[in-house]
Design an enzyme around this catalytic site. Structure first.
Site, mmCIF file in Angstrom:
data_model
loop_
_atom_site.group_PDB
_atom_site.id
_atom_site.type_symbol
_atom_site.label_atom_id
_atom_site.label_comp_id
_atom_site.label_asym_id
_atom_site.label_seq_id
_atom_site.Cartn_x
_atom_site.Cartn_y
_atom_site.Cartn_z
ATOM 1 N N THR A 1 50.431 -65.021 36.343
ATOM 2 C CA THR A 1 50.016 -65.344 37.264
ATOM 3 C C THR A 1 50.006 -64.725 37.894
ATOM 4 O O THR A 1 51.426 -63.993 38.440
ATOM 5 C CB THR A 1 50.268 -66.947 37.935
ATOM 6 O OG1 THR A 1 50.416 -67.971 37.923
ATOM 7 C CG2 THR A 1 49.764 -67.061 39.592
ATOM 8 N N VAL A 2 49.620 -63.865 38.887
ATOM 9 C CA VAL A 2 49.983 -62.842 40.251
ATOM 10 C C VAL A 2 50.080 -63.539 41.594
ATOM 11 O O VAL A 2 49.984 -64.285 42.018
ATOM 12 C CB VAL A 2 48.480 -61.796 40.668
ATOM 13 C CG1 VAL A 2 48.964 -60.911 41.758
ATOM 14 C CG2 VAL A 2 47.905 -61.432 39.037
ATOM 15 N N HIS B 1 57.717 -52.651 45.581
ATOM 16 C CA HIS B 1 57.841 -52.178 45.155
ATOM 17 C C HIS B 1 57.165 -51.047 44.538
ATOM 18 O O HIS B 1 56.386 -50.913 44.078
ATOM 19 C CB HIS B 1 56.717 -53.076 44.296
ATOM 20 C CG HIS B 1 56.751 -53.863 43.151
ATOM 21 N ND1 HIS B 1 57.853 -54.851 42.735
ATOM 22 C CD2 HIS B 1 56.313 -54.032 41.816
ATOM 23 C CE1 HIS B 1 57.989 -55.824 42.080
ATOM 24 N NE2 HIS B 1 57.338 -54.449 40.881
ATOM 25 N N GLY C 1 61.421 -51.187 36.738
ATOM 26 C CA GLY C 1 62.690 -51.259 36.916
ATOM 27 C C GLY C 1 62.599 -51.414 38.617
ATOM 28 O O GLY C 1 63.602 -50.555 39.174
ATOM 29 N N THR D 1 66.368 -51.681 40.432
ATOM 30 C CA THR D 1 66.892 -50.947 41.426
ATOM 31 C C THR D 1 67.674 -51.749 42.737
ATOM 32 O O THR D 1 67.981 -50.588 43.800
ATOM 33 C CB THR D 1 66.042 -49.501 41.189
ATOM 34 O OG1 THR D 1 65.480 -49.253 40.348
ATOM 35 C CG2 THR D 1 65.621 -48.133 42.894
ATOM 36 N N GLY D 2 66.439 -52.150 43.041
ATOM 37 C CA GLY D 2 66.721 -53.156 44.093
ATOM 38 C C GLY D 2 68.138 -53.315 44.899
ATOM 39 O O GLY D 2 68.975 -53.168 45.592
#
Length: 349
Positions: free
Chosen positions: A138-139, A182, A187, A191-192
């Site tokens: 699911t998106v 995004h 990654g 990274t966040g």
């Protein structure tokens, strides 16, 4: 951007919960700064290993703290090459951690390059294609178009450089907005989380040493839920509240269990489990222990609390020959009680 001088403020509400959590975190950090002198390099290293393990585990990496330690020491580890590469990359990134400035775009791109080297082709570069964030098939989030990424990131970094909000708030807002944009093909999560820790560490260096990532891993489903909830209401307050709760719990754990005598094998999670088993000789079932620790994820509880405590002989089963019995209960062993007393944390009432 039509007006380069205008700074777009990301949408967020400062709730009473956020104000309370900031106050409680500051109080805990005050206590920890007194204890910091006792904290030696070995424990800082253990926390760094936990941070790496927690952040990569969220992305599906299965390597243990022991395996990460071995990689850090240059030893060979038998594990999937991709997972070993992820660990080596994270170690490399954290070695450069103190040289970076949170508002510097080139530093952010360099961090991504370190984290994703050998894993994706365009490490250190913003994505060129459009992406959707998936949960299974699911998106759950369609990220902004690729041609907007550079502008959106410039806007976000500009806001970070000029805002007068508290760093606990700005670090969480940045983290949420970063995941929303995004900016990379892959990654973004690691990274966040790294960048939020960087922002926080510049406010209080203690926060660079605490394994906040391990706590995020404990609340993995809540972490994604808070991102989705913030997106639905176009307000990152739910995400800010969750991140501050995680930071508070991390500082409380560090403050309560701050002791150089604890061996590397005894994790904060195991000590937290021993702490809730307050009466020696009393038996507790799994649900009682999970409830006492305020943990919802059964798998995480089993893997990070129960199994290590059982393996170290700190707790024991009441039905050892049927480990999966529904009637299974657990109690402190003499060794578990001895550890609690040795570390100055007798759990007897």
């Amino acid at each position: 951007m039509d007006n380069m001088s205008a700074i777009n403020e990301p949408p967020f509400t400062i709730t009473p919960t956020i104000i309370r959590l900031i106050s409680e975190i500051s109080e805990q950090l005050g206590r920890l700064s007194v204890l910091e002198e006792e904290k030696n390099l070995r424990l800082r290293r253990i926390n760094r290993i936990r941070t790496i393990q927690g952040s990569l585990a969220i992305e599906g990496n299965t390597l243990s703290e022991a395996q990460i330690t071995a990689i850090l020491e240059g030893k060979r580890v038998i594990a999937p090459p991709k997972e070993v590469q992820e660990v080596r990359n994270a170690i490399q990134a954290y070695e450069h951690f103190e040289r970076w400035q949170p508002t510097n775009e080139q530093h952010l791109l360099k961090a991504h390059q370190y984290l994703m080297a050998g894993l994706i082709d365009d490490a250190g570069h913003y994505r060129h294609g459009n992406v959707g964030v998936m949960n299974g098939k699911t998106v759950v989030h369609m990220a902004p178009p690729a041609n907007r990424v550079k502008y959106l990131m410039a806007d976000l970094l500009n806001w970070l450089a000029t805002t007068e909000q508290h760093p606990l708030i700005t670090s969480s807002v940045f983290h949420y907005e970063f995941e929303f944009i995004h900016p990379f093909a892959d990654g973004n999560g690691r990274t966040g989380r790294l960048w939020q820790t960087l922002i926080l560490s510049q406010w209080n260096p203690l926060l660079a040493q605490l394994p906040v990532e391990s706590m995020v891993y404990e609340y993995q489903s809540a972490y994604y839920q808070a991102i989705n909830q913030s997106s639905k209401q176009s307000d990152s307050a739910p995400f800010i509240e969750l991140m501050l709760q995680i930071i508070l719990e991390t500082t409380e754990t560090a403050s309560t269990h701050h002791t150089p005598q604890v061996t590397p094998q005894v994790t904060p999670q195991v000590i937290a489990l021993l702490k809730v088993m307050v009466h020696p000789g009393t038996v507790y079932n799994r649900d009682e222990l999970q409830q006492a620790l305020k943990l919802k994820d059964r798998k995480s509880f089993r893997e990070r609390y129960l199994k290590p405590a059982l393996a170290d002989g700190l707790i024991e089963m009441t039905i050892p020959d049927k480990p999966n019995s529904r009637l299974q209960q657990y109690r402190l062993t003499e060794k578990g009680l001895e550890l609690s007393e040795k570390t100055g944390k007798s759990f007897r009432k």
